[in-house]
Design an enzyme around this catalytic site. Sequence first.
Site, PDB file in Angstrom:
ATOM      1  N   ASP A 120      21.714 -30.366  36.786  1.00 53.08           N
ATOM      2  CA  ASP A 120      20.373 -30.493  37.372  1.00 53.08           C
ATOM      3  C   ASP A 120      20.434 -31.089  38.774  1.00 53.08           C
ATOM      4  O   ASP A 120      21.430 -31.692  39.171  1.00 53.08           O
ATOM      5  CB  ASP A 120      19.458 -31.352  36.474  1.00 53.08           C
ATOM      6  CG  ASP A 120      19.968 -32.775  36.274  1.00 53.08           C
ATOM      7  OD1 ASP A 120      21.192 -32.972  36.225  1.00 53.08           O
ATOM      8  OD2 ASP A 120      19.135 -33.705  36.183  1.00 53.08           O
ATOM      9  N   GLU A 135      20.645 -35.539  34.245  1.00 53.68           N
ATOM     10  CA  GLU A 135      21.202 -36.762  34.836  1.00 53.68           C
ATOM     11  C   GLU A 135      20.182 -37.435  35.726  1.00 53.68           C
ATOM     12  O   GLU A 135      20.050 -38.655  35.746  1.00 53.68           O
ATOM     13  CB  GLU A 135      22.464 -36.433  35.640  1.00 53.68           C
ATOM     14  CG  GLU A 135      23.279 -37.649  36.078  1.00 53.68           C
ATOM     15  CD  GLU A 135      22.867 -38.252  37.419  1.00 53.68           C
ATOM     16  OE1 GLU A 135      23.321 -39.351  37.737  1.00 53.68           O
ATOM     17  OE2 GLU A 135      22.073 -37.632  38.147  1.00 53.68           O
TER      18      GLU A 135
HETATM   19 ZN   LIG Z   1      24.362 -36.765  40.858  1.00 49.69          ZN
END
Ligand SMILES: [Zn+2]
Length: 486
Positions: free
Chosen positions: A121, A188
Amino acid sequence: MKKFALTILALFGVLATVILIRAAGFKSRRIQSAPLQAVGVDRAALVKRLSEAIRFKTISLQEPAHSQPDEFLRLHAFIDRSFPRLRQSLNKEIIGGYSLLYTWPGKDKRLKPLLLMAHLDVVPVETATESSWHQPPFSGRVADGFIWGRGAMDDKASVFGILEAVEYLLASGFEPKRTVYLAFGHDEEIGGNDGAAKISGLLRSRGVELEYVLDEGLNIFNGIVTGVSAPVALIGVAEKGYLSLQLTVESPGGHSSTPPAHTAISVMSRALQRLEARPFPTRLSEPTRAMFEFLGPEMSWTKRLALANLWLFDPLLRKQLTRSPLTNALIRTTMTPTIFHAGVKENVLPTKASAVINLRLAPGETVAGATAHVRAAIHDPNVSVNPLPVQMEPSSVSDIQSTSFASLQRTIRQTAPQALVAPALLVAATDSRHYRTLTKNIFRFLPITLGPEDTKRYHGIDERIAIEDYERCVSFYAQLIRDSQP
Ligand SMILES: [Zn+2]
C-alpha cells in the site's frame, strides 16, 4: 605548592595520554568484502515492471471504506504475470484479504528462516498538491534517470526489488539452504493490523522462529550526516515507541465580562508551558552510541578524539545533538502538542480546553514512565492526562554482533561500495514491530540514496527513485539472500 602543581600537571598528562590512546585505538569498522557477482537482469524490463506497479492505486486511506480493494487484486495478478518462476517455485498465501506471504522452502529445515518484508500500500496524494508534481503521481513515468510516482520509494521499490531478486536467483539455479519468507502487507500506512500482524500471527501459530527480519526504514544518506563526507548507510537496529496523551481542563464557564483569574484556556496554556520547560532527559542509547562507534573513526581528528572518549565528552556531545530536531530526536523521548481545542464564542468563557501531546519514546523509556513524567511536569490536578489507545513500547535493540548484521553490512559494502555502514535508531515506526515475537533481530534498511532534499519526498511531492538505485535494490536483495546462507 610546587608539589601540588606537579601533581596536577601529571594528572593532565595521564588524562591527555588516555584520550590520545583511545583515539588512536578508535579503528575503522569498515569491512573488506569480495567483489559482487553481477545480477544479470535486463535493466529496461526491470524498470518497466516497477513503473507499471506504481500505476496500481493501492492506496491506504484512514477510512478503509473508501479504498479500492480491486487495485490490490490487480497488483497481485500483475505480480503473478511478471514473475513466472517465483509463482511456480514459491508457495503463495493471501492473508487478511490482500496481503501476500511467500514461502521459499530451504533445503535444511534445521536452519532458522529469514523474512524479507515490504508493503503493497501507499499513502494518498493530496488533491491540492497533485499539480505540483513534475510527473503525474500514479503514472510511473520514467524520466531523467528516475522512475516517478507514489510508492517509488515507499515501498514498491522494496516489494519489486525483492521479487526481482528472487526471480533472478531462481533463474540462476540458486536453491536456499535456509527457508526464505517474503511478507508483503497491504495496510502498513494505517497500522498493519490486517496485514503484518496477521502474517506474524500465522507464522507464530506454525511455531516459526526467524533468524532475522529485514524491513524498510533507513537508507543511504548523502551529505546529511555532519562530519562524514562519504555516503552513510544506516541500518535501523531499533525503533522508538509511540504514545499520545489527551490533556483536558474543565471549568464552569460564564460571561467573559466578569472573568475569573484563570480560564480553561489559561490553565491548559500553563500546562503546555510547563511541559516545554521540562523535556525528557537526554541519553546516548545503545543504537546511537553504536552509530558513533561506527562513524567516529571516519571523521576528522578532533571529532574522532571526542567520540573515542565518550566517557569524558558524552555531556558535550549530547548538548551538541540537542541543537537540531533531527539529532535531538535520537537522544531523548520527544513530546510535542499536535492538537489544541478550546472556546466557541468570543464573549463566552470556555468550559473545556483539550490538547493532544504526541510522544516518541526513546529506547529504555516506557509508556507508563513517560505518562508519569508528563503528569509530574504539569503538576496540576485541574489537568487530566489520559493515554490514547494507540501505544507502542520502544522496540528492543537488535544484535549488531549477530551473523545477520554482518551479512547486511557485507552486502551493503558490496552493492554500495562508497558508503560507510553503521547501526542507528529509527525515530519513526515501521510494520516490523509486528514480528518482534518471532526474532530479536529486526533490521530496517532499503538501499536507496537520499540527499538533503530527498527525505521530504517520502509521503510528499515528487516521490521518485533513481534507476541506478533501483538496480542496487535488486542486487542488494539477491546478494543478501545468498550471503545469509551458512
Ligand atoms: Zn513504508
